[in-house]
Design a protein around this motif. Sequence first.
Motif, PDB file in Angstrom:
ATOM      1  N   HIS A 630       0.812  -1.158  -0.093  1.00  0.00           N
ATOM      2  CA  HIS A 630       0.027  -0.029  -0.045  1.00  0.00           C
ATOM      3  C   HIS A 630       0.955   1.350   0.081  1.00  0.00           C
ATOM      4  N   SER A 631       0.140   2.488  -0.141  1.00  0.00           N
ATOM      5  CA  SER A 631       0.964   3.488  -0.007  1.00  0.00           C
ATOM      6  C   SER A 631       0.334   4.469   0.793  1.00  0.00           C
ATOM      7  N   VAL A 632       0.735   5.499   1.258  1.00  0.00           N
ATOM      8  CA  VAL A 632       0.024   6.672   2.245  1.00  0.00           C
ATOM      9  C   VAL A 632       0.686   8.134   1.682  1.00  0.00           C
ATOM     10  N   TYR A 633      -0.048   9.005   1.937  1.00  0.00           N
ATOM     11  CA  TYR A 633       0.291  10.506   1.529  1.00  0.00           C
ATOM     12  C   TYR A 633      -0.437  11.412   2.365  1.00  0.00           C
ATOM     13  N   THR A 634       0.115  12.689   2.321  1.00  0.00           N
ATOM     14  CA  THR A 634      -0.413  13.735   2.973  1.00  0.00           C
ATOM     15  C   THR A 634      -0.281  15.169   2.312  1.00  0.00           C
ATOM     16  N   TRP A 635      -1.079  15.899   2.419  1.00  0.00           N
ATOM     17  CA  TRP A 635      -0.882  17.480   1.889  1.00  0.00           C
ATOM     18  C   TRP A 635      -0.861  18.109   3.163  1.00  0.00           C
ATOM     19  N   ALA A 636      -0.057  19.254   3.029  1.00  0.00           N
ATOM     20  CA  ALA A 636       0.105  20.349   3.917  1.00  0.00           C
ATOM     21  C   ALA A 636       0.195  21.772   3.457  1.00  0.00           C
ATOM     22  N   PHE A 637      -0.521  22.767   3.975  1.00  0.00           N
ATOM     23  CA  PHE A 637      -0.320  23.911   3.783  1.00  0.00           C
ATOM     24  C   PHE A 637       0.515  24.544   4.875  1.00  0.00           C
ATOM     25  N   THR A 638       1.887  25.194   4.640  1.00  0.00           N
ATOM     26  CA  THR A 638       2.485  25.648   5.566  1.00  0.00           C
ATOM     27  C   THR A 638       2.937  27.158   5.279  1.00  0.00           C
ATOM     28  N   PRO A 639       3.462  27.898   6.349  1.00  0.00           N
ATOM     29  CA  PRO A 639       3.705  29.305   5.985  1.00  0.00           C
ATOM     30  C   PRO A 639       4.527  29.784   4.762  1.00  0.00           C
ATOM     31  N   ALA A 640       5.273  28.667   4.431  1.00  0.00           N
ATOM     32  CA  ALA A 640       6.247  28.662   3.261  1.00  0.00           C
ATOM     33  C   ALA A 640       5.459  28.148   1.830  1.00  0.00           C
ATOM     34  N   GLY A 641       4.583  27.296   2.013  1.00  0.00           N
ATOM     35  CA  GLY A 641       4.092  26.773   0.588  1.00  0.00           C
ATOM     36  C   GLY A 641       3.191  25.427   1.052  1.00  0.00           C
ATOM     37  N   ILE A 642       2.928  24.932  -0.134  1.00  0.00           N
ATOM     38  CA  ILE A 642       2.061  23.699  -0.098  1.00  0.00           C
ATOM     39  C   ILE A 642       3.234  22.392  -0.239  1.00  0.00           C
ATOM     40  N   GLU A 643       2.850  21.332   0.596  1.00  0.00           N
ATOM     41  CA  GLU A 643       3.683  20.089   0.622  1.00  0.00           C
ATOM     42  C   GLU A 643       2.960  18.828   0.511  1.00  0.00           C
ATOM     43  N   LEU A 644       3.488  18.195  -0.472  1.00  0.00           N
ATOM     44  CA  LEU A 644       3.122  16.639  -0.642  1.00  0.00           C
ATOM     45  C   LEU A 644       4.028  15.643  -0.274  1.00  0.00           C
ATOM     46  N   ARG A 645       3.572  14.672   0.435  1.00  0.00           N
ATOM     47  CA  ARG A 645       4.530  13.651   1.003  1.00  0.00           C
ATOM     48  C   ARG A 645       4.170  12.312   0.899  1.00  0.00           C
ATOM     49  N   SER A 646       4.753  11.377   0.055  1.00  0.00           N
ATOM     50  CA  SER A 646       4.105  10.028  -0.048  1.00  0.00           C
ATOM     51  C   SER A 646       5.120   9.079   0.276  1.00  0.00           C
ATOM     52  N   PHE A 647       4.858   7.965   0.788  1.00  0.00           N
ATOM     53  CA  PHE A 647       5.486   6.832   1.259  1.00  0.00           C
ATOM     54  C   PHE A 647       4.811   5.287   0.885  1.00  0.00           C
ATOM     55  N   THR A 648       5.726   4.754   0.121  1.00  0.00           N
ATOM     56  CA  THR A 648       5.380   3.422  -0.262  1.00  0.00           C
ATOM     57  C   THR A 648       6.288   2.275   0.474  1.00  0.00           C
ATOM     58  N   PRO A 649       5.702   1.682   1.333  1.00  0.00           N
ATOM     59  CA  PRO A 649       6.857   0.848   2.191  1.00  0.00           C
ATOM     60  C   PRO A 649       7.011  -0.244   1.458  1.00  0.00           C
ATOM     61  N   VAL A 650       8.232  -1.085   1.668  1.00  0.00           N
ATOM     62  CA  VAL A 650       8.455  -2.208   1.173  1.00  0.00           C
ATOM     63  C   VAL A 650       7.505  -3.343   1.442  1.00  0.00           C
ATOM     64  N   PRO A 651       7.017  -4.290   0.787  1.00  0.00           N
ATOM     65  CA  PRO A 651       6.091  -5.033   1.181  1.00  0.00           C
ATOM     66  C   PRO A 651       6.586  -6.160   2.224  1.00  0.00           C
ATOM     67  N   PRO A 652       5.726  -6.476   3.177  1.00  0.00           N
ATOM     68  CA  PRO A 652       6.070  -7.321   4.302  1.00  0.00           C
ATOM     69  C   PRO A 652       6.915  -8.711   3.879  1.00  0.00           C
ATOM     70  N   GLU A 653       6.265  -9.369   2.684  1.00  0.00           N
ATOM     71  CA  GLU A 653       6.870 -10.610   1.975  1.00  0.00           C
ATOM     72  C   GLU A 653       8.209 -10.142   1.536  1.00  0.00           C
ATOM     73  N   LEU A 654       8.459  -9.279   1.261  1.00  0.00           N
ATOM     74  CA  LEU A 654       9.892  -8.978   0.523  1.00  0.00           C
ATOM     75  C   LEU A 654      11.084  -8.835   1.852  1.00  0.00           C
ATOM     76  N   LYS A 655      10.577  -8.325   2.906  1.00  0.00           N
ATOM     77  CA  LYS A 655      11.520  -8.262   4.275  1.00  0.00           C
ATOM     78  C   LYS A 655      11.702  -9.570   4.809  1.00  0.00           C
ATOM     79  N   LYS A 656      11.231 -10.638   4.284  1.00  0.00           N
ATOM     80  CA  LYS A 656      11.458 -12.028   5.107  1.00  0.00           C
ATOM     81  C   LYS A 656      12.844 -12.649   4.603  1.00  0.00           C
TER      82      LYS A 656
END
Length: 656
Positions: A630-656
């Motif tokens: 899966h993947s997750v993301y956030t948007w944020a409005f800060t005093p300096a601007g607009i920020e988008l951050r997303s994270f796609t974790p390595v699937p658990p099966e590939l960590k084994k």
Amino acid sequence: MPCTFIGRLTASLPLTLAFGLVAFGPVRLASAAAPPPDKLLPASTLAVLSVPDYVKFNAASTNDPVWRFLQDPAMKPMVDKLSAKWKSDVVVKLEQQFGIKFADYAELAQGQMTLAFMSQAADAKDGSLQPFVFIMDSDSKAELLKKSLADLRKKWVDAGKKLKTETIRGVEFTALMFTPAELDKALQDVFPKPQGQDQEEDKDLAKEKQEDKEADEKESGKTAVAGYEWYVGQSESLLLLGNIPAHLEKVLSLQAGASSSTLAEVPSFASHRGALFGDSSLYVWANLQEVVGMVRKALEPDAGARRRNVDSGPSSAQILDGSGLAGLRSLAFSLRPSAEGSLHDLRIEVPESERVGLLKILGFEAKDASPPPFVPQDVLSFSRTRIDWLKGFETLEATVVKLFPQSASFIKLIMETTGKEKDPNFDLRKNLIGNLGDDYISYSKAPAEKTLAGLASGPSIHLIGARNADQLMAALKTLTAFMPAQAGKREREFLGRQVFSLNVSGSKQSLSFVSSGGYLVIANEDGILEEYLRSSEQKSKPLSAAPGLTEDAQKVRGTSTGSFGYANLKESARLQFEVFKKESGTLANLLAGAPLASRLGLDEDSSALKSWVDFSLLPPFDKVAQYFHHSVYTWAFTPAGIELRSFTPVPPELKK
């Protein structure tokens, strides 16, 4: 004829891709380490895309789940077919056209690979291509690069292509000389135009371009160069390519240690340098303030014409300002892979004090945006944004009136008369707009019908926060009272709630509305709506309890920035595998209408898609399911601007 930045940029890219690894002529070699990209590029850099260390980038890419998925033996039949077609129909033809053997250069990139677009000179003519510089560091393989380049120079000359040499700060560059017609012919051989295309239109376009060119020459009193000159050379371990010698001279000067201002010193770049670019494997930066200035300059003729006609409404430049886009300062993007997953950051710098129009309408405060308990764990996607609908509407109204003052009376009339015929006490501003809240939730689920049509219109639900949901629902019904009978309006009761439905124009699908839990709820299928209304009675697992979601959300600043989103990549891929395998022919017909389809022959024969991508060769999804999570993301409005951050974790099966 004015030429926008986008047009010039687009014209530059094909050659940048074609000659990105080409250089000719005598070289200057040394063992000194090359400066990083931001220390090699001058402060006049307009935009840059850089891979600071190609070796590390390549290593990280091979560990990426998507790359590992494509390398899985189960994907080999499909990937090999696509790879072979790409090589035979594109790579080989490009190599033949430009005398380049790309494989000879595959191992030469040992350090940075950087493509930068530079600011136009003050006296640059309209229609000039955007200046650019390409840099590749061969590091310890500089001698091998030297030998390969000598071979290429000989092939170029033997092919009868025009060259000339020019020395820039002691480095001899070879100028590749070609005309637009030669470039068009080369690309035509690789991506031929479909037979039967209106050739008269091409002739008219060519005639128009020639007339514009002659007009520009007459106005400037100069004779334009009948083609392009791209300069390529090697300094120490660096391969350099550019279309303006002055910009190459600046790079060479900085490489030699000159004290000139660099990109690293530009405030809007430096503000991201440590936090965003420092440990990234790839980053992009652009001076949006200058880009907006270029767009404004291109719009000046329109502004002048409208000043002469005061009744013609706002000029394009005024609309640019009113939209809020004029407040943009810079854009920054970075990709940072790790053993845990891939982190993507996008930042758009726009000072809070200068946010007007669209940027102010879409703005939201930092509030809780976590998945509510009623959102089930089996959703394909989820998003929540704490946008203030009432404040957004008020800003929209003020923006429209400012741009079109004459609209004020019309808006006033709409507000005072709408709905009165049905209900004399109805007040659009009070009953509808005044009841809008500060929340918006949306989620979707897998369709019951596993088809392309099902993918396009799968069950989804949208919840609009309301100060008084029942009044908002009643206002909506009042507004739809004047809709024609074919709208298929109907009402029914479900679990004590009144559900109001109407057909979507031109579709068999209907939308259903209900007020519940402080929201106006809108759904495109009865099933997902009824599931929501029964959520308090059911014991299904909520999305908030999905394995790893809480930990992954912390990678993107948590769920309190005012906007949070989630995508179930595994179940979405499972659905797409099933549909694409079953409906590969239908998919080919849909892709036949895409812009590139005619160049690949898909518009004349949709079955030609199978020669490129044969979805029937996809393996059973369970054989490759371990590469998706899966993947997750956030948007944020800060005093300096607009920020988008997303994270796609390595699937658990590939960590084994």
